[in-house]
Design an enzyme around this catalytic site. Structure first.
Site, PDB file in Angstrom:
ATOM      1  N   ASP A 144      14.050 -20.482  -7.946  1.00 26.68           N
ATOM      2  CA  ASP A 144      13.659 -19.912  -6.615  1.00 26.68           C
ATOM      3  C   ASP A 144      12.425 -20.446  -5.837  1.00 26.68           C
ATOM      4  OD1 ASP A 144      15.433 -17.975  -7.446  1.00 26.68           O
ATOM      5  OD2 ASP A 144      14.167 -16.315  -6.765  1.00 26.68           O
ATOM      6  N   ASP A 145      12.269 -20.403  -4.615  1.00 22.39           N
ATOM      7  CA  ASP A 145      11.163 -20.718  -3.884  1.00 22.39           C
ATOM      8  C   ASP A 145      11.077 -22.153  -3.350  1.00 22.39           C
ATOM      9  OD1 ASP A 145      10.739 -17.950  -4.217  1.00 22.39           O
ATOM     10  OD2 ASP A 145       8.782 -18.338  -5.327  1.00 22.39           O
TER      11      ASP A 145
ATOM     12  N   HIS B  42      16.953 -17.760   0.617  1.00 18.99           N
ATOM     13  CA  HIS B  42      15.982 -16.873  -0.165  1.00 18.99           C
ATOM     14  C   HIS B  42      14.959 -16.638   1.264  1.00 18.99           C
ATOM     15  CE1 HIS B  42      13.619 -15.102  -3.273  1.00 18.99           C
ATOM     16  NE2 HIS B  42      12.767 -16.047  -3.154  1.00 18.99           N
TER      17      HIS B  42
ATOM     18  N   HIS C 225       9.645 -16.376   3.097  1.00 26.49           N
ATOM     19  CA  HIS C 225       9.725 -15.640   1.986  1.00 26.49           C
ATOM     20  C   HIS C 225       8.282 -14.628   2.114  1.00 26.49           C
ATOM     21  CE1 HIS C 225       8.613 -15.091  -2.290  1.00 26.49           C
ATOM     22  NE2 HIS C 225       9.773 -15.494  -2.751  1.00 26.49           N
TER      23      HIS C 225
ATOM     24  N   HIS D 249      11.337 -20.603 -11.252  1.00 24.22           N
ATOM     25  CA  HIS D 249      10.715 -21.092 -10.046  1.00 24.22           C
ATOM     26  C   HIS D 249      10.690 -22.494  -9.859  1.00 24.22           C
ATOM     27  CE1 HIS D 249       9.814 -16.817 -10.222  1.00 24.22           C
ATOM     28  NE2 HIS D 249       9.936 -16.844  -8.966  1.00 24.22           N
TER      29      HIS D 249
HETATM   30 ZN   LIG Z   1      10.814 -16.265  -4.085  1.00 20.55          ZN
END
Ligand SMILES: [Zn+2]
Length: 213
Positions: free
Chosen positions: A26-27, A77, A81, A171
């Protein structure tokens, strides 16, 4: 008003009968971590799923494209965020649409999966995501790869919790609040991949794990 049973529409794992696991990141995308993670996945010939932040895709479009070209799955996503917990439908819709736009502009492909920031699957978030046809996926194993967790601790924690159909949360990037690096994730990854392979697990994308056609 739509009644939503989150247990039925938010995927946290795949089939318990199948010896398959999905690694998710993620991210990102985020230099230099995403590229190192891609190198490792390529070395072990495994595919993963990347839930990208639209703003980071705009910052690193070439890396987003590399993720897609390597055959990995991608998911939305959101654009920035931000936590969607208190947001109303219009703001949530904007986050989803801008995120999608950034990803499709840079990679040429559209996303089918959505993962809410901080796992916040409120009724409004779910409604807006489902309306756009997203498959909403969270995770069953949190690698805990933030803060000061060492690579050893991340690998140990992850490997102690995995099982058939697991979706592992890791991540490759930093969210808008984060200033911590991701080297510990990069360093833990080879250990995790090698251990899962030696236990006989197939490492697949979320599309494969959930059998999305
Ligand atoms: Zn995230």
């Amino acid at each position: 008003m739509v009644f939503i049973n989150t247990r039925q529409i938010v995927y946290c794992r795949g089939n318990l009968d199948s010896k398959e696991i999905a690694l998710t990141f993620d991210d990102g995308p985020c230099e230099p971590y995403t590229e190192r993670i891609l190198d490792i996945l390529e070395r072990y010939n495994v595919k993963a799923t990347f839930f990208m932040i639209g703003r980071n895709v705009e910052k690193f479009p070439r890396i987003a494209k590399r993720v897609v070209n390597a055959g990995h799955d991608i998911g939305n996503h959101t654009y920035s965020h931000s936590s969607l917990v208190l947001d109303r439908p219009r703001k949530i819709a904007m986050e989803l649409e801008k995120g999608e736009e950034a990803i499709s502009c840079s990679t040429g492909v559209s996303t089918r999966m959505f993962r809410p920031p901080y796992g916040a699957n409120t009724r409004w978030v779910l409604t807006q995501a489902l309306r756009r046809g997203y498959v909403i996926t969270k995770w069953s194993v949190n690698a805990g790869d933030w803060g000061k967790a060492s690579a050893e601790r991340i690998a140990k924690r992850t490997l102690a919790r995995v099982g058939n159909g697991a979706i592992i949360l890791m991540h490759d990037g930093k969210n808008h609040r984060g200033n911590n690096h991701r080297w510990q994730t990069v360093d833990a990854l080879p250990t995790i991949v090698e251990a899962l392979k030696s236990r006989g697990y197939g490492l697949v994308t979320i599309s494969e794990l959930l059998d999305l056609k």
